[in-house]
Write an enzyme that holds these catalytic residues in place. Structure first.
Site, short mmCIF file in Angstrom:
data_model
loop_
_atom_site.label_atom_id
_atom_site.label_comp_id
_atom_site.label_asym_id
_atom_site.label_seq_id
_atom_site.Cartn_x
_atom_site.Cartn_y
_atom_site.Cartn_z
N MET A 1 49.52 35.56 29.84
CA MET A 1 49.98 36.75 29.15
C MET A 1 50.93 36.38 28.02
O MET A 1 51.93 35.69 28.25
CB MET A 1 50.73 37.65 30.15
CG MET A 1 49.84 38.47 31.04
SD MET A 1 50.79 39.49 32.18
CE MET A 1 51.31 38.30 33.39
N ALA A 2 50.58 36.84 26.80
CA ALA A 2 51.41 36.55 25.64
C ALA A 2 52.83 37.06 25.88
O ALA A 2 53.02 38.20 26.30
CB ALA A 2 50.80 37.20 24.40
N GLN B 1 45.04 28.41 26.38
CA GLN B 1 44.18 29.42 25.75
C GLN B 1 44.41 29.46 24.25
O GLN B 1 45.54 29.58 23.79
CB GLN B 1 44.44 30.81 26.35
CG GLN B 1 43.40 31.80 25.83
CD GLN B 1 43.63 33.20 26.33
OE1 GLN B 1 44.55 33.87 25.88
NE2 GLN B 1 42.79 33.67 27.24
N CYS C 1 41.32 39.81 23.53
CA CYS C 1 42.57 40.48 23.15
C CYS C 1 42.31 41.73 22.29
O CYS C 1 41.61 41.66 21.28
CB CYS C 1 43.45 39.49 22.40
SG CYS C 1 45.00 40.22 21.89
N LYS D 1 37.56 33.77 27.86
CA LYS D 1 38.07 35.02 28.42
C LYS D 1 37.44 36.17 27.63
O LYS D 1 37.58 36.23 26.39
CB LYS D 1 39.60 35.05 28.27
CG LYS D 1 40.24 36.41 28.54
CD LYS D 1 40.30 36.71 30.02
CE LYS D 1 40.93 38.05 30.35
NZ LYS D 1 42.32 38.20 29.97
N GLY E 1 41.69 42.33 36.24
CA GLY E 1 41.94 43.75 35.99
C GLY E 1 42.32 44.53 37.22
O GLY E 1 41.57 44.59 38.18
N ASP E 2 43.52 45.10 37.17
CA ASP E 2 44.01 46.03 38.20
C ASP E 2 44.15 45.40 39.60
O ASP E 2 43.95 46.10 40.60
CB ASP E 2 43.12 47.26 38.28
CG ASP E 2 43.17 48.08 37.00
OD1 ASP E 2 43.97 47.74 36.10
OD2 ASP E 2 42.39 49.06 36.87
N ARG F 1 49.38 41.56 35.28
CA ARG F 1 50.55 42.45 35.42
C ARG F 1 51.10 42.45 36.84
O ARG F 1 52.29 42.61 37.06
CB ARG F 1 50.18 43.87 34.99
CG ARG F 1 49.98 43.99 33.48
CD ARG F 1 49.35 45.29 33.10
NE ARG F 1 48.02 45.44 33.67
CZ ARG F 1 47.31 46.56 33.65
NH1 ARG F 1 47.80 47.64 33.07
NH2 ARG F 1 46.11 46.60 34.19
#
Ligand SMILES: Cc1cc2nc3c(=O)[nH]c(=O)nc-3n(C[C@H](O)[C@H](O)[C@H](O)COP(=O)(O)O)c2cc1C
Length: 311
Positions: free
Chosen positions: A1-2, A52, A81, A120, A177-178, A201
């Protein structure tokens, strides 16, 4: 994650049981023009970290990949992205609108490095064309793929799609995702047929989610306190005292669900010195531990009073 998965945070996640991780996405052009600046983002004293890269020119990506290869467990190309600045330059998720170019990028990177190359992706730019994208990546020689189950246009809205039938393609494909809880992890793997699952996240909210999955254990408050203090020190050791403000973005995760956390975070956000952050964190966690201990005693007294009343 950036902006999130710098060395210190990657090491924290690895200590908690993450089996591999990725650097923040790094511009291939910056690698070539400004290696000194980019070097800080590369893995150091770590294993199983993929680097990445993002960009649009096959040659530039290949050249950048060669320059960073020795630091990486493998190379990863970002074609996912959704950030405007990146899309405008026809990089990141924009590559899903130009599968020929994406294929050429993969081929070019593959031919310039010895290490594996993964990509990705999202399920499409505007609509779901996942099957087409995966076939193009495989034809170009990708060794693996990671799929975030949303389109680029969707950004983060709606629910990530897990029903992706990923086991049919014959190369390792990870689902993203999620995934916020252990149950999500198992469901995402089962429904998608993926070879592995990525947590983004969810790790920011709870870096110990990896321990919950791989070791079936949730840390005690005392341990979370120790890890946060260690994280503070690692951040400074790695990026210097001036980078301490970056710790503000992790504090919500470490104190998630704790009583008084909101007030604590608000005050923490204003601190600028390691000593102040350490002292304040120590005080907060200790008071929480004391309260927890008091609550236990009160609960125990109430229970024994109940028992006495009933007998
Ligand atoms: C702040 C932030 C930064 C991100 N940066 C990157 C990145 O640099 N490269 C990438 O491939 N994905 C990046 N992502 C996307 C995540 O890797 C992931 O695919 C997405 O957030 C969905 O997974 P999650 O629900 O587990 O967060 C980023 C996501 C967030 C929230």
């Amino acid at each position: 994650m950036a902006g999130i998965t710098n060395r210190a945070f990657r090491k924290i996640c690895t200590n908690w049981g993450a089996q591999f991780s990725f650097t923040e996405m790094i511009s291939a052009e910056s690698v070539i023009r400004n290696f000194k600046v980019v070097e800080k983002m590369l893995p150091k004293d770590e294993s199983n970290v993929a680097i990445q890269l993002f960009g649009n020119e096959p040659k530039t990506l290949a050249q950048a990949a060669k320059l960073v290869e020795s630091y990486a467990a493998w190379l990863d190309i970002n074609a996912a992205c959704p950030v405007k600045k990146v899309i405008k330059k026809n990089s990141g998720g924009a590559l899903l609108n130009d599968l020929e170019r994406l294929g050429k990028i993969i081929e070019s990177v593959k031919s310039s490095v010895q290490k594996p190359v993964t990509v990705k992706i999202r399920i499409g730019f505007e609509k779901n064309i996942l099957d087409q994208i995966i076939h193009r990546c495989i034809k170009a020689g990708a060794d693996g793929i990671e799929v975030h189950g949303r389109t680029v246009v969707q950004q983060y809205s709606g629910k990530a799609l897990w029903d992706l039938k990923l086991s049919q393609y014959g190369i390792p494909i990870a689902v993203s995702g999620d995934i916020f809880e252990i149950e999500d992890f198992h469901k995402a793997l089962e429904i998608s047929g993926a070879h592995s699952a990525l947590i983004a996240r969810g790790a920011l909210r709870k870096p110990w989610i990896f321990a919950q999955i791989t070791q079936k254990r949730t840390p005690r408050i005392e341990e979370i306190k120790e890890i946060f203090t260690k994280h503070l020190k690692m951040q400074i050791e790695d990026e210097g005292e001036n980078s301490i403000y970056k710790m503000r973005q992790y504090i919500a995760g470490y104190t998630h669900g704790m009583r008084g956390a909101r007030e604590f975070r608000e005050r923490f956000m204003k601190l600028n010195k390691l000593e102040d952050m350490e002292k304040f964190t120590e005080e907060f966690f200790n008071s929480f531990l004391m309260n927890e201990c008091n609550d236990k005693v009160v609960e125990w007294i109430e229970e024994s009073l109940d028992r006495r009343c009933c007998t």
